[in-house]
Structures are given as structure tokens and as C-alpha cells.
Design an enzyme around this catalytic site. Sequence first.
Site, PDB file in Angstrom:
ATOM      1  N   LYS A  43       0.805  -1.216   0.000  1.00 17.95           N
ATOM      2  CA  LYS A  43       0.000   0.000   0.000  1.00 17.95           C
ATOM      3  C   LYS A  43       0.842   1.273   0.000  1.00 17.95           C
ATOM      4  O   LYS A  43       0.306   2.361  -0.261  1.00 17.95           O
ATOM      5  CB  LYS A  43      -0.943   0.005   1.198  1.00 17.95           C
ATOM      6  CG  LYS A  43      -1.924  -1.160   1.222  1.00 17.95           C
ATOM      7  CD  LYS A  43      -2.820  -1.175  -0.005  1.00 17.95           C
ATOM      8  CE  LYS A  43      -3.885  -2.263   0.108  1.00 17.95           C
ATOM      9  NZ  LYS A  43      -4.763  -2.311  -1.069  1.00 17.95           N
ATOM     10  N   SER A 279      -2.666 -12.230   4.941  1.00 22.86           N
ATOM     11  CA  SER A 279      -3.097 -12.132   3.544  1.00 22.86           C
ATOM     12  C   SER A 279      -2.045 -12.682   2.595  1.00 22.86           C
ATOM     13  O   SER A 279      -2.372 -13.254   1.549  1.00 22.86           O
ATOM     14  CB  SER A 279      -3.437 -10.678   3.203  1.00 22.86           C
ATOM     15  OG  SER A 279      -2.347  -9.822   3.479  1.00 22.86           O
TER      16      SER A 279
END
Length: 492
Positions: A43, A279
Amino acid sequence: MTRYISILETIGRTPLVRLDRLAPPDVNVYVKVEAFNPMGSVKDRMALAVIEAAERSGDLHPGQTVIEATSGNTGIGLAMVCARKGYPLVVTMAESFSLERRRLLRFLGARVVLTPAAEKGSGMLAKAIELADKHGYLLCRQFENEANAEVHSRTTAREILDDMQGEPIHAWVSGFGTGGTLKGVSRVLKAADPRIRIVVAEPDNAPLLGSGEAQPAGVSHPRFRPHLMQGWSPDFISPLTQQAVAAGVVDDVVPVAGEEALRLARELARKEGIFVGISAGATLAAALQVARRAPAGSHIVCMLPDTGERYQSTPLFEGIEDEMNEEELALSRSTPGCRFDTPAVTPVSQVVTPQEAVSDIEAERRLDDYLTQTPVVMFALAWCEFCWSARKLFDRLGVDYLSVDLDSPAYQAGDMGVRLRPVLARRCGAPTIPQIFIDGQSIGGCSELFEAWHDGSLGRHLAECGVAYDAEAIIDTELLLPTWLHPRSVTA
């Protein structure tokens, strides 16, 4: 390049690493380790791209507050970018996400507004929109912002193609989340080679894409259920993800169980030395499913979105103890020294040589001077975690005290910090730090201070010498100790 003008220049160019012990022996599985970004996740790329796009468009003005709804990684990336560029940041986050993420955000200067877990990702997004509208904040809109996808087309996809050096890629595997990585990378890979399979992974108990059901407007997807993979799949199919699906670039959707995600994240650490979050374990689980079906000699690229450090309060670290287990205790006991079950006793010498007596005269005088300056005095070391714990109790109680930090420059003139230690040890009958005095009387160290609080004697001592404190405070002193320390280690 070894020197950078800004931390922001270090974003991207993350390594592509071939797995050796987890992948099938006849298939090459490469992982894109996004934990190498400065704030530890993929991100970071999007955070910089969104802010710079808003600057170029004029939507973001100097000093304007930025706001975004995030499970953590986007917010942490934005906090870094905003800190460097000078923008205040507000993050809305569902209360169910890990505590480490909140603390990281606040450490970087962001404000964190929590939303009820029951309202899921759509709830924290709705709160961000409300706050942006009311206060004039810039809302990043990561789920629909084309800058999110563009940066992955420009950087992530190009890095993968460059690192593969013309070798054919059988499949690229990713979660979808905001859809930025999926849309941005897939369109470049497909343009480079239409044979590359784009595989999207998602939680097996929340098959938003696998169900084939369209995303309803403004509400949670009917197939969403809470799952273990934080940030991997919100409760809606984002516009960027919908655009990727509509473009026909997604070839397969692979469901992944939460327990399998946890297992693979742990296996990556223990068998490949790659430390990632849940994840990433989930994405690898899908990639290994693809690898087991792939022709021999195939090359598969898998995204690993973030580091494992921000999952310590989640099930990923379940069973990872703070204290030694039986095997470790047995190893400790296999040699005689430095053991908790046979603590070394450091005797306090009561015999002072003439040379020591001359040297100690000034130290004795200084010690007495400190004790007369204020009723509560703590002799401490700046780096000592037990000193920090004692300070926390005094701060919670609102007690004014003098901290004589023996290792600080202020107390090292004439080597006084060192000279005070043996004098203090003889005065207290113990060589340990901290040593706390109330009205000139020694009450002991951190453990004794905590005991005095619980048995009420600390309050009586403070009241007798006129020191104000919060007598109504309810304090669990165990929570003031270092997080790595179990209470019984204090007495060991």
C-alpha cells in the site's frame, strides 16, 4: 542508488524471490515481497500515488487534512507520505483490526477514528465520507481512485516483467482488496502476454467474486462473511475490482481457507525465512494450488502484500509464547549460569575502604541533596524498562517526582552517576535500579512500588508527606510492565 532525498524515493523496486522448500520441485514459484517497502506493505505504492495525483490536480492544498477508510496498511502508507509532505491525516478503521496497526498510525502522527466491527468495511468508509464532507478533508477513495491502479501498472507490473527477463509467466496470483493491484498489474501483464493467467484469491467463506453475484449499490455484498485475512477482501466488490472483472482479465478465482492462510504464513517464515502477514499466506496458498496443476517448468508469480509484524495480536501468533517453553527451559538448565531458577545473588559490601570513603563523601552529599529537593525521588536509568514502569504508575497517579537518571549527561559530571551507584546500593541494601524514596525513606524498586500501591501503603506515605495523588485511580500494575514480561519473571 545508495542515497535518497526522501524516504518516499525508496517505495517500490521490491524483490522477486524464488521459493525453494514450499513450492513443487518442478515448478518455479516466485514471490513479490512487498514488505520491503519502507512501511512494510504494497500500500505504500498507492499511498504515494494517490497523494501526488491529488497534488497535481489541485484537489489537495498545502496543510489540508487527508482522510481515508483503511484496515491499516493503506493508512500506514498514507501516514508516512503525509508525514513527509506535511499533511495531517485522519484514518477511519473498524475496531476489529489489529491493535498494532492503530499504534503504528498514531506513532506516525495520524488520528485514528474507530468504527463498530458490526458495520464492517462499508461502515468505516461511510464514516470517512461523513468526516470529509463535514470538515473539508481530502478523501483518498482508494477503492475507486484510478491512481491506485495506475501506480501498479507503472511500477509493480513493470518490475515483475523486468525481473523475469523474458521468461514466460504461467500465472500471476493476487488477492483483490481495493482492486488497485489487480487492475493495474493484470492489464500490463495481459498486454505483454495474453497467455498469462490472472488468478484472484479470496476467502472461502466470503466468495464475493466466486459467487458470480453482482455487487449491490451502497450495501455489503450478500456473500460476505467475516474472515481472517485483514484487508484482503472487504465486504464489497470495489469499483476498481469490478472494472478488472468487466475487462475480462481475471481467468480464475481460488477460494482459500483462513486456517490454510495462517499455516502458509507460518511456513513461509520457518521454511523460507520470509516474514509476512495472513493475507500473504492466503495468496501463497492459492499460488501453490495453481503450481500443483501447472506444467513442469512453469513460472508463477505471487504477491505477498505485507509484513507479519502488524499481526502479533491476531491468531497468526497464537501459540507463540512470551516465556520459555519446557524445551527452552531444559536448554537453559543444561548450563549453570544466567538461569531464572537459580538467580545470582550480588552481595552488597558493607566494608568501605579508606579510598572509597574519600571518594564517596561527595556522592553521599549529592544523594542527600536529591532526597531533600522533593518528597518523591526515583534513582533510575533512562533505558531501564522497570524504570519506565515505575514512571507510568506515578504518571497515572499524577505524582510529582524527581527522576535522577544516573546514566544521563546531566548526572555524569565528575562521573557522579557511576559514583552514586555503590553509595545508593549500601543505603538501600540492594544494587538494583530503580530505587525509590518517599520523604527520604527507601521503599525499594519497581516491584516494591507496585506492592505498596496495592496494599495501600504507597497512598499513606504520599499523604503523610503532603504529595497529591489520585486516590480513586484503579490501576492494574501488570499492564504497566514491559509487554514481553510475564509478572512471575519479575520475582524470578
